[in-house]
Motif scaffolding. Structure first.
Motif, PDB file in Angstrom:
ATOM      1  N   MET A   1      31.284  46.462  19.974  1.00  8.22           N
ATOM      2  CA  MET A   1      30.510  45.616  20.891  1.00  8.22           C
ATOM      3  C   MET A   1      30.147  46.390  22.149  1.00  8.22           C
ATOM      4  O   MET A   1      28.993  46.343  22.612  1.00  8.22           O
ATOM      5  CB  MET A   1      31.310  44.348  21.250  1.00  8.22           C
TER       6      MET A   1
ATOM      7  N   MET B   1      27.419  45.359  24.694  1.00  8.92           N
ATOM      8  CA  MET B   1      28.046  44.056  24.935  1.00  8.92           C
ATOM      9  C   MET B   1      29.394  44.242  25.632  1.00  8.92           C
ATOM     10  O   MET B   1      30.388  43.616  25.277  1.00  8.92           O
ATOM     11  CB  MET B   1      28.225  43.319  23.592  1.00  8.92           C
TER      12      MET B   1
ATOM     13  N   GLU C   1      31.064  41.066  27.359  1.00  9.58           N
ATOM     14  CA  GLU C   1      31.535  40.118  26.356  1.00  9.58           C
ATOM     15  C   GLU C   1      32.811  40.628  25.686  1.00  9.58           C
ATOM     16  O   GLU C   1      33.766  39.875  25.487  1.00  9.58           O
ATOM     17  CB  GLU C   1      30.451  39.871  25.300  1.00  9.58           C
TER      18      GLU C   1
ATOM     19  N   GLU D   1      28.526  33.008  18.404  1.00 12.68           N
ATOM     20  CA  GLU D   1      27.661  33.652  19.392  1.00 12.68           C
ATOM     21  C   GLU D   1      27.717  35.183  19.329  1.00 12.68           C
ATOM     22  O   GLU D   1      26.692  35.830  19.112  1.00 12.68           O
ATOM     23  CB  GLU D   1      28.056  33.215  20.811  1.00 12.68           C
ATOM     24  N   LEU D   2      28.897  35.730  19.531  1.00 18.71           N
ATOM     25  CA  LEU D   2      29.007  37.164  19.768  1.00 18.71           C
ATOM     26  C   LEU D   2      28.960  38.022  18.504  1.00 18.71           C
ATOM     27  O   LEU D   2      28.282  39.047  18.477  1.00 18.71           O
ATOM     28  CB  LEU D   2      30.269  37.451  20.580  1.00 18.71           C
TER      29      LEU D   2
ATOM     30  N   ARG E   1      25.458  38.383  17.174  1.00 20.07           N
ATOM     31  CA  ARG E   1      24.690  39.332  18.000  1.00 20.07           C
ATOM     32  C   ARG E   1      25.037  40.766  17.642  1.00 20.07           C
ATOM     33  O   ARG E   1      24.159  41.629  17.529  1.00 20.07           O
ATOM     34  CB  ARG E   1      24.958  39.089  19.489  1.00 20.07           C
ATOM     35  N   LEU E   2      26.336  41.036  17.473  1.00 23.41           N
ATOM     36  CA  LEU E   2      26.752  42.388  17.106  1.00 23.41           C
ATOM     37  C   LEU E   2      26.222  42.744  15.723  1.00 23.41           C
ATOM     38  O   LEU E   2      25.702  43.836  15.521  1.00 23.41           O
ATOM     39  CB  LEU E   2      28.282  42.514  17.145  1.00 23.41           C
TER      40      LEU E   2
ATOM     41  N   GLN F   1      23.624  41.741  14.225  1.00 20.97           N
ATOM     42  CA  GLN F   1      22.187  41.987  14.314  1.00 20.97           C
ATOM     43  C   GLN F   1      21.896  43.368  14.916  1.00 20.97           C
ATOM     44  O   GLN F   1      20.906  44.010  14.554  1.00 20.97           O
ATOM     45  CB  GLN F   1      21.524  40.901  15.144  1.00 20.97           C
ATOM     46  N   ALA F   2      22.758  43.828  15.799  1.00 23.05           N
ATOM     47  CA  ALA F   2      22.553  45.117  16.460  1.00 23.05           C
ATOM     48  C   ALA F   2      22.925  46.305  15.573  1.00 23.05           C
ATOM     49  O   ALA F   2      22.555  47.440  15.880  1.00 23.05           O
ATOM     50  CB  ALA F   2      23.362  45.174  17.755  1.00 23.05           C
TER      51      ALA F   2
END
Length: 191
Positions: free
Chosen positions: A105, A110, A113, A162-163, A166-167, A169-170
């Motif tokens: 992350m 991130m 986060e 949430e987190l 996002r990770l 997807q990255a």
């Protein structure tokens, strides 16, 4: 002596037989420890990608909370045993997240986060410390456990909804596969 002679020489002999016996015993102990580690990590490893594996561990952890919640006032021994299981499960899970997922992350931009989630893990340790002192006091234990469960469910929800998406997807598919392997390696350390 007859049929018992080889066994007697193997277990009570000296020299090569004794060394062989010790080597076999040590080998079996290592295989037993490795087998146990693999068995403990298997559900996570078989769950697939890192995010699915961690969600499975979250579900298994909440099941331990439920078992602890269901202990009666006289079940001090069972409560202590289940608390030990919870500590182990959370310790292994934290190792996977802190040493693999949160590091990824940070690398993916991130940082704040990841640091917040890592801070939550400090509070998890505090809860476990406090629960250890309360195993004999059923009412206080249950109140602290309920508070802990609310907090950990919020932590899990934030990660899963949430987190972690996002990770995911990255990361490229290859990076996600590498992260899954790293996470499983970390889990094996404490399995």
């Amino acid at each position: 002596m007859g049929a018992h002679a080889p066994l007697h020489r193997f277990t009570h002999g000296s020299g090569r037989e004794a060394l062989l016996g010790a080597g076999i015993g040590a080998g079996l102990a290592l295989l037993g420890a490795a087998g146990r580690k693999l068995a403990v990590q298997a559900p996570t490893a078989l769950a697939g990608d890192w995010d699915k594996a961690l969600a499975l561990e979250h579900k298994m952890t909440l099941a331990l909370f439920d078992k602890l919640r269901d202990t009666g006032p006289a079940a001090k021994g069972k409560r202590s045993m289940l608390l030990t299981q919870l500590k182990h499960a959370l310790g292994k899970h934290a190792m996977e997240e802190e040493n693999a997922i949160y590091a990824a992350m940070r690398q993916a931009g991130m940082r704040e986060e990841a640091d917040a989630l890592n801070s939550d893990h400090g509070y998890v340790k505090q809860y476990l410390y406090e629960l250890t002192d309360l195993t004999r006091d059923h009412t206080a234990f249950q109140a602290k456990l309920a508070q802990f469960r609310r907090d950990i469910e919020e932590h899990m929800r934030r990660e899963e909804q949430e987190l972690f998406p996002r990770l995911k997807q990255a990361l490229s598919e290859q990076e996600s596969g590498t992260l899954t392997r790293r996470m499983n390696q970390e889990g094996l350390k404490l399995a």
